[in-house]
Design a protein around this motif. Sequence first.
Motif, PDB file in Angstrom:
ATOM      1  N   PHE A  18       0.829  -1.200   0.000  1.00 13.55           N
ATOM      2  CA  PHE A  18       0.000   0.000   0.000  1.00 13.55           C
ATOM      3  C   PHE A  18       0.869   1.258   0.000  1.00 13.55           C
ATOM      4  O   PHE A  18       0.610   2.210  -0.745  1.00 13.55           O
ATOM      5  N   VAL A  19       1.928   1.250   0.791  1.00 14.78           N
ATOM      6  CA  VAL A  19       2.850   2.388   0.843  1.00 14.78           C
ATOM      7  C   VAL A  19       3.567   2.551  -0.497  1.00 14.78           C
ATOM      8  O   VAL A  19       3.705   3.675  -1.017  1.00 14.78           O
ATOM      9  N   LEU A  20       4.015   1.453  -1.096  1.00 16.82           N
ATOM     10  CA  LEU A  20       4.712   1.521  -2.386  1.00 16.82           C
ATOM     11  C   LEU A  20       3.806   2.091  -3.469  1.00 16.82           C
ATOM     12  O   LEU A  20       4.245   2.864  -4.324  1.00 16.82           O
ATOM     13  N   ILE A  21       2.534   1.696  -3.449  1.00 13.78           N
ATOM     14  CA  ILE A  21       1.584   2.209  -4.442  1.00 13.78           C
ATOM     15  C   ILE A  21       1.389   3.710  -4.268  1.00 13.78           C
ATOM     16  O   ILE A  21       1.359   4.469  -5.253  1.00 13.78           O
ATOM     17  N   LEU A  22       1.263   4.160  -3.029  1.00 13.28           N
ATOM     18  CA  LEU A  22       1.117   5.595  -2.780  1.00 13.28           C
ATOM     19  C   LEU A  22       2.316   6.384  -3.308  1.00 13.28           C
ATOM     20  O   LEU A  22       2.170   7.488  -3.842  1.00 13.28           O
ATOM     21  N   LEU A  23       3.503   5.796  -3.201  1.00 15.28           N
ATOM     22  CA  LEU A  23       4.726   6.513  -3.562  1.00 15.28           C
ATOM     23  C   LEU A  23       5.069   6.431  -5.049  1.00 15.28           C
ATOM     24  O   LEU A  23       5.535   7.414  -5.633  1.00 15.28           O
TER      25      LEU A  23
END
Length: 455
Positions: free
Chosen positions: A222-227
């Motif tokens: 989820f964090v990687l997708i946001l970034l």
Amino acid sequence: MAEQKNMEVCGSVMDGVAEKGSVLESPTKKVPTEYTVYPIRWVVLIIFVFYSASNSMQWIQYSIIQDAVVKYYDVTSNTVYWTSLIFMITYVPLIFPGSFLLDKVGLRITTIIGAFGTCAGAWLKVFSVPQDMFWLGFLGQTVVAISQVFILNVPPRLAAVWFGADQVSSACSVGVFGNQLGVAIGFFLPPILVRAQGTVEEIGADFQLMFYLVAGFTSVLFVLILLFFKKAPPSPPSAAADLGSSLDSNFLQSIKKLLTNRNYVLLLISYGLNVGVFYAISTLLNQIILNNYPGANADAGRIGLVIVVAGMVGSVVSGMVLDKTHRFKETTLAVYAASVIGMVIFTFTLDCGIIGVVYLSSIILGFFMTGYLPVGFEFASEVTFPEPEGTTSGILNACVQIFGMTLTLSYEQMLAKLGDRWSNVILCAILAVGTVITALIKSDLRRQAASEYKG
């Protein structure tokens, strides 16, 4: 003749574009354009692969260890199977708003919503470890199931938006590969992590470890997708992408056109039958294997893994064949017919008494049956261009869920009344019908025609 047909198809597409005031000055005039593909497309695709896997790995998470779940939570086998069926049930009513959202807000926002839901559902299951909290685990499973609406119809859209004409089929195959990777993990890890023969305390600790691992994995993604997950490249990578982006999409009008497209409707039925049979076998695989090989809990998971991994290889090979030959109907028909053969072999070797033979027959079945997934996606995109890929694949997947739910429930009843052999013979017959329907689809390659026209 083929070139003339392609030009006629493309001419009709171009007429629609001209009416909307596209960059083309005339529907009979070629405008050579140089298109650019960007290296970051691979980052976007790889992130999507793992994101898709994080969702699909939870589909079969309970069913493949059905006996352990029944023992620990004191629920019925049917209740456990519904943790898989919920993925099919929630998809059908939600696919239309999901496809509409993908069409209107694009890849990034849609993917963020799906990633958040997948992560939230996984964390709900972390708190469902107490034996009286199975309902919370089922709720978490339902949230994850709803989130798949923002995943399953993305691969053809992502491939079309980010990749050039000579890579789009391979990219779609890799995108579908993510779903298959997750299913493979879902088959493989739960039987290893959760000891069906352990004490109640040991099984509870195993569930806790499994749920924490999945929740942690989805949180990182989820964090990687946001970034890093982007909506689209700075400029279209191909003529088809350029043309598609120049068309004003009307969601309801697209649905009407799709459902009155004879080739697409036939593909809906044939694709639904093929993938529906795969869903039925996957959901009840634990029961099938244990019926023939008592105590082979780990083997049930490994056989599921073999089926899906072989299908992942089949998907990549099929995507490469499509990119090289552009023989969409021929490839689709060949893979479908081979799926029938694979199912026949699996049916008549299942009860041979040698589980190693079952592994081998599962490789053949998986290579063609699950290898068919991206082939069907790409063929659908070809015969429906320039309709949005998200809508095209969304309806395709909705049809799959209906067939999957129907065939899974029917297969469960057939196993109880007819046994393995005759139940699987009926599945073979269903696949044979699907092959005949596939043969009736015309090779109307509209997307290829558009690329040749503008190139």
